[in-house]
Write a protein that holds these residues in place. Structure first.
Motif, mmCIF file in Angstrom:
data_model
loop_
_atom_site.group_PDB
_atom_site.id
_atom_site.type_symbol
_atom_site.label_atom_id
_atom_site.label_comp_id
_atom_site.label_asym_id
_atom_site.label_seq_id
_atom_site.Cartn_x
_atom_site.Cartn_y
_atom_site.Cartn_z
ATOM 1 N N GLU A 26 47.838 30.654 70.881
ATOM 2 C CA GLU A 26 47.695 30.891 69.452
ATOM 3 C C GLU A 26 48.998 31.431 68.892
ATOM 4 O OE1 GLU A 26 44.494 33.639 68.868
ATOM 5 O OE2 GLU A 26 42.975 32.211 69.548
ATOM 6 N N HIS A 27 49.255 31.101 67.650
ATOM 7 C CA HIS A 27 50.402 31.660 66.947
ATOM 8 C C HIS A 27 49.896 32.618 65.883
ATOM 9 C CE1 HIS A 27 52.635 27.799 68.226
ATOM 10 N NE2 HIS A 27 52.747 28.754 69.149
ATOM 11 N N GLU A 28 50.517 33.769 65.806
ATOM 12 C CA GLU A 28 50.058 34.822 64.904
ATOM 13 C C GLU A 28 49.975 34.363 63.456
ATOM 14 O OE1 GLU A 28 52.655 38.138 65.627
ATOM 15 O OE2 GLU A 28 52.023 38.293 67.721
ATOM 16 N N GLU A 29 50.854 33.450 63.049
ATOM 17 C CA GLU A 29 50.882 32.995 61.659
ATOM 18 C C GLU A 29 50.026 31.743 61.435
ATOM 19 O OE1 GLU A 29 54.890 34.649 62.933
ATOM 20 O OE2 GLU A 29 53.541 33.103 63.683
ATOM 21 N N ASP A 30 49.373 31.246 62.459
ATOM 22 C CA ASP A 30 48.586 30.017 62.362
ATOM 23 C C ASP A 30 47.205 30.329 61.791
ATOM 24 O OD1 ASP A 30 47.394 27.557 62.605
ATOM 25 O OD2 ASP A 30 47.850 27.313 64.735
ATOM 26 N N ALA A 34 42.570 31.471 63.312
ATOM 27 C CA ALA A 34 41.922 32.562 62.582
ATOM 28 C C ALA A 34 40.573 32.145 62.013
ATOM 29 C CB ALA A 34 42.835 33.047 61.463
ATOM 30 N N THR A 47 44.149 34.536 76.444
ATOM 31 C CA THR A 47 44.781 34.143 75.189
ATOM 32 C C THR A 47 46.236 34.573 75.210
ATOM 33 O OG1 THR A 47 42.701 34.356 73.992
ATOM 34 C CG2 THR A 47 44.719 34.352 72.675
ATOM 35 N N SER A 49 49.391 34.756 72.740
ATOM 36 C CA SER A 49 49.693 34.728 71.317
ATOM 37 C C SER A 49 51.123 35.185 71.089
ATOM 38 C CB SER A 49 48.717 35.652 70.570
ATOM 39 O OG SER A 49 48.978 35.634 69.192
ATOM 40 N N ARG A 50 51.773 34.543 70.126
ATOM 41 C CA ARG A 50 53.128 34.972 69.784
ATOM 42 C C ARG A 50 53.427 34.599 68.346
ATOM 43 N NH1 ARG A 50 58.001 31.633 70.591
ATOM 44 N NH2 ARG A 50 57.382 29.467 70.414
ATOM 45 N N SER A 51 54.431 35.250 67.783
ATOM 46 C CA SER A 51 54.912 34.940 66.445
ATOM 47 C C SER A 51 55.937 33.817 66.553
ATOM 48 C CB SER A 51 55.552 36.189 65.826
ATOM 49 O OG SER A 51 56.082 35.873 64.557
ATOM 50 N N THR A 74 55.620 27.099 72.916
ATOM 51 C CA THR A 74 54.822 28.169 73.514
ATOM 52 C C THR A 74 54.336 27.757 74.903
ATOM 53 O OG1 THR A 74 54.149 28.929 71.317
ATOM 54 C CG2 THR A 74 52.800 29.663 73.184
#
Length: 121
Positions: A26-30, A34, A47, A49-51, A74
């Motif tokens: 997952e990407h934090e800004e995606d 969400a 999971t 996750s990264r920006s 990623t």
């Protein structure tokens, strides 16, 4: 054991069945992940996750953090990681695929807006 990989999908609120291990990137800004809601804790869900977006930069895409190329970046970081759970996941995938490169198939689907006249046999 069944193994699943999810790239940016809205799966956080899905319950994981016994015997299934899921790696989710997952990407934090995606926005898409969400929409999956809040997660069900599970020892079988991992999971990562990264920006991926730079602050103050305007992007042309509607959902720039959801682009496949960013998830490929990623995934490359996951492949290079020596974190034990990620190593185990890579080993499972290699055992299933034989460790080699897969085959790529490309296809195009078209919707006919004016279908041909139906002629009974």
């Amino acid at each position: 054991m069944t193994t699943a990989l999810n790239l940016g999908g809205p799966v956080a609120s899905e319950t994981i069945r016994d015997g299934v291990t899921v790696l989710t990137l997952e990407h934090e800004e995606d926005l898409v992940p969400a929409t999956g809601g809040w997660g069900h804790p599970s020892p079988n869900r991992l999971t990562v996750s990264r920006s991926v977006l730079e602050a103050g930069v305007e992007y042309d895409e509607a959902v720039p953090a959801h682009l496949l190329v960013r998830y490929q970046e990623t995934a490359a970081l996951v492949d290079a990681s020596d974190e034990p759970r990620l190593v185990e996941m890579r080993e499972r995938v290699a055992a299933f695929t034989g460790g080699g490169m897969g085959e790529v198939t490309r296809w195009v689907a078209r919707r006919e807006t004016d279908p041909p006249e139906f002629s009974p046999p």
